[in-house]
Each structure stands twice: as structure tokens, then as C-alpha cells.
Scaffold this motif. Structure first.
Motif, PDB file in Angstrom:
ATOM      1  N   HIS A  92      15.461 -48.625 -12.328  1.00  0.00           N
ATOM      2  CA  HIS A  92      15.676 -50.069 -12.502  1.00  0.00           C
ATOM      3  C   HIS A  92      15.062 -50.848 -11.341  1.00  0.00           C
ATOM      4  O   HIS A  92      14.412 -51.869 -11.551  1.00  0.00           O
ATOM      5  N   GLU A 149      19.493 -60.250 -14.552  1.00  0.00           N
ATOM      6  CA  GLU A 149      20.634 -59.471 -15.002  1.00  0.00           C
ATOM      7  C   GLU A 149      20.517 -58.038 -14.530  1.00  0.00           C
ATOM      8  O   GLU A 149      19.428 -57.478 -14.516  1.00  0.00           O
ATOM      9  N   GLU A 150      21.634 -57.462 -14.159  1.00  0.00           N
ATOM     10  CA  GLU A 150      21.669 -56.074 -13.723  1.00  0.00           C
ATOM     11  C   GLU A 150      22.676 -55.321 -14.592  1.00  0.00           C
ATOM     12  O   GLU A 150      23.750 -55.834 -14.876  1.00  0.00           O
ATOM     13  N   PRO A 151      22.339 -54.112 -15.026  1.00  0.00           N
ATOM     14  CA  PRO A 151      23.264 -53.337 -15.849  1.00  0.00           C
ATOM     15  C   PRO A 151      24.555 -53.010 -15.095  1.00  0.00           C
ATOM     16  O   PRO A 151      24.588 -52.968 -13.860  1.00  0.00           O
ATOM     17  N   ASP A 152      25.616 -52.760 -15.848  1.00  0.00           N
ATOM     18  CA  ASP A 152      26.903 -52.406 -15.247  1.00  0.00           C
ATOM     19  C   ASP A 152      26.932 -50.965 -14.748  1.00  0.00           C
ATOM     20  O   ASP A 152      27.656 -50.635 -13.820  1.00  0.00           O
ATOM     21  N   TYR A 153      26.149 -50.102 -15.379  1.00  0.00           N
ATOM     22  CA  TYR A 153      26.228 -48.673 -15.103  1.00  0.00           C
ATOM     23  C   TYR A 153      24.826 -48.078 -15.083  1.00  0.00           C
ATOM     24  O   TYR A 153      23.989 -48.432 -15.908  1.00  0.00           O
ATOM     25  N   TYR A 154      24.569 -47.193 -14.146  1.00  0.00           N
ATOM     26  CA  TYR A 154      23.289 -46.494 -14.049  1.00  0.00           C
ATOM     27  C   TYR A 154      23.529 -44.994 -14.197  1.00  0.00           C
ATOM     28  O   TYR A 154      24.096 -44.371 -13.295  1.00  0.00           O
ATOM     29  N   LYS A 159      19.229 -46.044 -11.532  1.00  0.00           N
ATOM     30  CA  LYS A 159      19.277 -47.191 -10.615  1.00  0.00           C
ATOM     31  C   LYS A 159      17.941 -47.318  -9.887  1.00  0.00           C
ATOM     32  O   LYS A 159      17.410 -48.418  -9.740  1.00  0.00           O
TER      33      LYS A 159
END
Length: 154
Positions: free
Chosen positions: A136, A33-38, A133
Motif C-alpha cells: 500500500h 483513504e487508508e484500509p483498516d486492515y493489512y 501495508k
């Protein structure tokens, strides 16, 4: 007696082999899973030039640069990890005798970059930027977090 031992060993062997079979008869698929916003965090650290130890102005400037950089990192750590506060108060006869407050910041900051360093009068400033980002990506490359996507039983 020998017959009981044989039965016990047979039953125990069956239990062990069937108990472990569930580990080998399924396939687990994972998804990342990757976040929508960094967000991009920014921090500025300051240090007075004249208050730094050193015999020359050059030494004081180098110390102020180091201190301002550390202060900027401390501010980033506070934004990422928070700040631990401790408070004490002594009361005697419904009157406050002593009152104290202390704070502590701790944490690991990876991936921050120095945007610029400069002097403003007698103060030296360092600006840092932490792109979440990039953090992450560093995290994914070392930890590889995952989520179960599907389990197939055979």
C-alpha cells in the motif's frame, strides 16, 4: 453580412468564455483513504535438487534456489492476482474424447521479502512474505489515489 459575422463571433466568444469559467470558479479538496486492515501473505516455493541441470552439486543447488524462489513468487502472484483457468473438452457420440485444463498466473509483485531458504532432503524451499501495508505504501507513493472531500464553488 459583416454584421452577422460580428454577432456570430461575439456569441461564440461568450459561449466559449462562459463554458470554461466553471473550471476556474471552484476548489476541490481531496482526502486520502487508508484500509483498516493489512494482511500479510505468505508463500513457499519448492524445487527438487537432483532434477536441476548442472554439472556439479553446487550448480544444481543454485538452480534449485532460483527455481524455488520463482515458485514462491508465482504462488504470491496467484494469491494477489488470481489464476486464469482454461478448459477444453471434445465430445463425440455423448462420449468425452479429450479433456484438457490449463492455468496461467500473471502479475507484478512488489515489496516481497525472503523469509528463509533451506533444503529438506532432496528439495530446496524458499519462503516469501508480502506485507500488504508495504505494498500500500509503495502504491501510495507512486499513484497517490484520492477521494473528493469537498468542492467549494465561488
Amino acid at each position: 453580412m459583416k454584421n452577422r459575422q460580428s454577432i456570430f463571433l461575439l456569441v461564440g466568444g461568450l459561449l466559449l468564455s462562459t463554458g470554461c469559467s466553471s473550471v476556474f470558479d471552484k476548489q476541490i479538496e481531496y482526502t486520502y483513504e487508508e484500509p483498516d486492515y493489512y494482511p500479510v501473505l505468505r508463500a513457499v516455493g519448492y524445487a527438487p535438487l537432483s532434477s536441476q541441470p548442472g554439472e556439479s552439486d553446487s550448480q544444481k543447488m543454485l538452480m534449485a534456489i532460483k527455481v524455488s524462489k520463482l515458485e514462491a513468487y508465482r504462488e504470491l502472484a496467484e494469491q494477489v492476482h488470481g489464476q486464469k483457468l482454461s478448459s477444453t473438452m471434445t465430445v463425440k457420440g455423448a462420449i468425452a474424447q479429450t479433456d484438457g485444463l490449463s492455468s496461467k498466473v500473471g502479475g507484478l509483485i512488489k515489496g516481497a521479502k525472503i523469509v528463509k531458504t533451506y533444503s529438506v532432503g532432496d528439495t530446496y524451499a524458499t519462503e516469501l512474505e508480502l506485507d500488504m501495508k508495504k505494498v500500500h505504501e509503495l502504491y501510495i507513493s507512486t499513484i497517490k489515489p484520492r477521494k473528493v472531500k469537498r468542492v467549494i464553488y465561488y
